[in-house]
Design an enzyme around this catalytic site. Structure first.
Site, PDB file in Angstrom:
ATOM      1  N   TYR A   1      94.159  32.309  53.406  1.00 25.62           N
ATOM      2  CA  TYR A   1      94.653  31.197  54.232  1.00 25.62           C
ATOM      3  C   TYR A   1      95.742  30.442  53.471  1.00 25.62           C
ATOM      4  CZ  TYR A   1      89.937  32.149  56.010  1.00 25.62           C
ATOM      5  OH  TYR A   1      88.800  32.760  56.457  1.00 25.62           O
TER       6      TYR A   1
ATOM      7  N   CYS B   1     101.762   1.824  63.139  1.00 22.17           N
ATOM      8  CA  CYS B   1     100.637   2.662  62.720  1.00 22.17           C
ATOM      9  C   CYS B   1     100.471   2.533  61.212  1.00 22.17           C
ATOM     10  CB  CYS B   1     100.869   4.126  63.098  1.00 22.17           C
ATOM     11  SG  CYS B   1      99.490   5.207  62.633  1.00 22.17           S
TER      12      CYS B   1
ATOM     13  N   CYS C   1      88.450  21.011  54.485  1.00 25.70           N
ATOM     14  CA  CYS C   1      88.725  19.764  55.202  1.00 25.70           C
ATOM     15  C   CYS C   1      87.555  19.375  56.095  1.00 25.70           C
ATOM     16  CB  CYS C   1      90.004  19.884  56.025  1.00 25.70           C
ATOM     17  SG  CYS C   1      89.956  21.194  57.278  1.00 25.70           S
TER      18      CYS C   1
END
Length: 458
Positions: free
Chosen positions: A311, A156, A409
């Site tokens: 968060y 990967c 994100c």
């Protein structure tokens, strides 16, 4: 245009799942098997009113943007949507897509972006992987693009080398460890500073015999060659994730440590962080340093400010900001993450931080209304991909901090939230795209919002 018709396309863009985008007969066409700049012959597979889907049958003229060393699994695996493109072209596409959603969703005319923050080496940067498993075919890897098929990956370009070693060990264990076949998926967390590896198999049964698998994983990681600087990975923790679909237990720590330590430790920006099985931690530590430095720049702290980190996760941003702020409050709904945050505060000998468990908008409003805090100078938010809910936005508009630093994100939900925040009280001053997820469509962005009634000099 008709279904099964053969058409010629010049690919002008790429979608987030890697499909090429062209046009024919006034319709947008999404084509599998091509990249930006290709001229192709493609067969129409589906026809809708506003768009068509097609599959490339022949590349008539390859794009100058193609690379020759693409991953051998790239056509099947869903991880590298932009993996066939030269890196500089990936960056151009990402900037274009962020600018597009800011204009289209956020209603921001001609958004001014600071230069994108790129990677020096955009390979093997991820410190967390979720391996998909299909024992019947001895497949261990990742889910296929737009499918639930498990692609058996023996390498990967995104994951740490330790992930490949763990996958090899699991694949080999199917013969001598019967219970290994009962693992639904397996998370691998790696520390790029300490070399520790945490393995978290998800299972439905608690009493499984995974001893042979643990030994195999340990041997596979130990067999890896050390890096030129002497850095080595080693198995440090194994935790069972007991699957539970009960929504009331979604945020509760169900992990049972069956070998090694309950946490692994990683270093970031001169701070040490303990990471547990359920902790959120940015997956690209190299780019995270750049991201957090940009967030600190936007926060413009002088040592006199009170900062709320909504968060906050395990306290990464909170503790970094605390170096420059008067006091930082962190809020996170996941109890295990807050426990990590508290331990990380002790680990780094930082005293001007306090953490709360709960919904950020409820905690911050309650503390403010109870008189426990007065002025809120800066709010930092780093929400999940779904962005902020309306209550969180209403809370910020009620408390009116001088500055909001929004780390995101997902540029689409960022644009949506910016539109609501900037309708009356705030204006977007700066925005930077960070290439946190090289070879994929995704980006991280950090935006600075300032109150319109304050003259801010950043």
């Amino acid at each position: 245009m008709e279904k099964n018709q053969l058409i010629e396309l010049t690919i002008k863009d790429q979608s987030k799942d890697g499909r090429g985008i062209g046009s024919c007969d006034g319709l947008i066409v999404f084509a599998d098997g091509c990249v930006l700049g290709d001229r192709v012959s493609a067969r129409v597979t589906k026809l809708k009113k506003r768009y068509a889907l097609a599959k490339v049958e022949e590349i008539l003229e390859p794009s100058e943007h193609r690379i020759d060393d693409a991953c051998p699994y790239i056509d099947e695996c869903g991880g590298c949507a932009f993996g066939k493109l030269k890196y500089e072209v990936q960056l151009e596409l990402k900037e274009r897509h962020v600018r597009d959603v800011l204009e289209r969703i956020g209603g921001i005319e001609d958004p001014k972006l600071e230069p994108i923050i790129s990677m020096e080496t955009p390979y093997n940067y991820r410190n967390k992987a979720m391996l998909a498993i299909y024992p019947k075919t001895r497949s261990v890897g990742f889910l296929g693009r737009l499918s639930h098929k498990v692609v058996d990956c023996h390498e990967c370009r995104l994951q740490s080398e330790a992930v490949v070693a763990v996958a090899d060990a699991l694949r080999a264990s199917f013969d001598d460890c019967e219970d290994a076949k009962k693992i639904k998926n397996l998370v691998v967390k790696t520390s790029f500073s300490s070399g520790e590896v945490m393995v978290v198999p998800t299972v439905e049964e608690k009493d499984l015999d995974l001893e042979n698998l643990i030994y195999a994983v340990d041997e596979s990681i130990n067999a890896m060659q050390s890096f030129d600087d002497g850095f080595e990975y080693y198995l440090s923790s194994v935790a069972l994730d007991i699957a539970d679909n009960n929504p009331s237990k979604r945020h509760k720590n169900r992990a049972e440590i069956i070998a090694g330590r309950p946490v692994i430790e990683d270093g970031l920006l001169g701070l040490a962080f303990e990471i547990s099985p359920y902790s959120f931690y940015q997956v690209n530590p190299v780019q995270t340093k750049k991201l957090y430095k940009k967030a600190l720049e936007y926060a413009a702290l002088t040592g006199k400010e009170t900062v709320w980190d909504m968060y906050c996760g395990i306290g990464t941003i909170s503790l970094f900001l605390a170096k420059s702020a008067k006091f930082v409050y962190g809020v996170e709904i996941v109890d295990a993450a807050i426990q990590n945050a508290i331990e990380n505060t002790k680990l780094n000998n930082i005293e001007n931080v306090k953490f709360f468990v709960g919904k950020a908008e409820e905690i911050i409003t309650g503390e403010y209304e109870n008189g426990n805090i007065r002025d809120i100078d800066v709010i930092v938010v780093d929400p999940p991909r779904k962005g902020l809910d309306r209550l969180a936005i209403d809370t910020m508009l009620k408390l009116l901090p001088k500055r909001i630093v929004y780390v995101s994100c997902d540029s689409s939900t960022l644009a949506r939230d910016l539109k609501m925040l900037c309708e009356k009280e705030y204006e977007l001053r700066k925005l930077t795209v960070v290439d946190q997820f090289a070879r994929s469509y995704h980006t991280e962005t950090v935006a600075l919002l300032c109150r319109k009634d304050i003259d801010n000099h950043i």
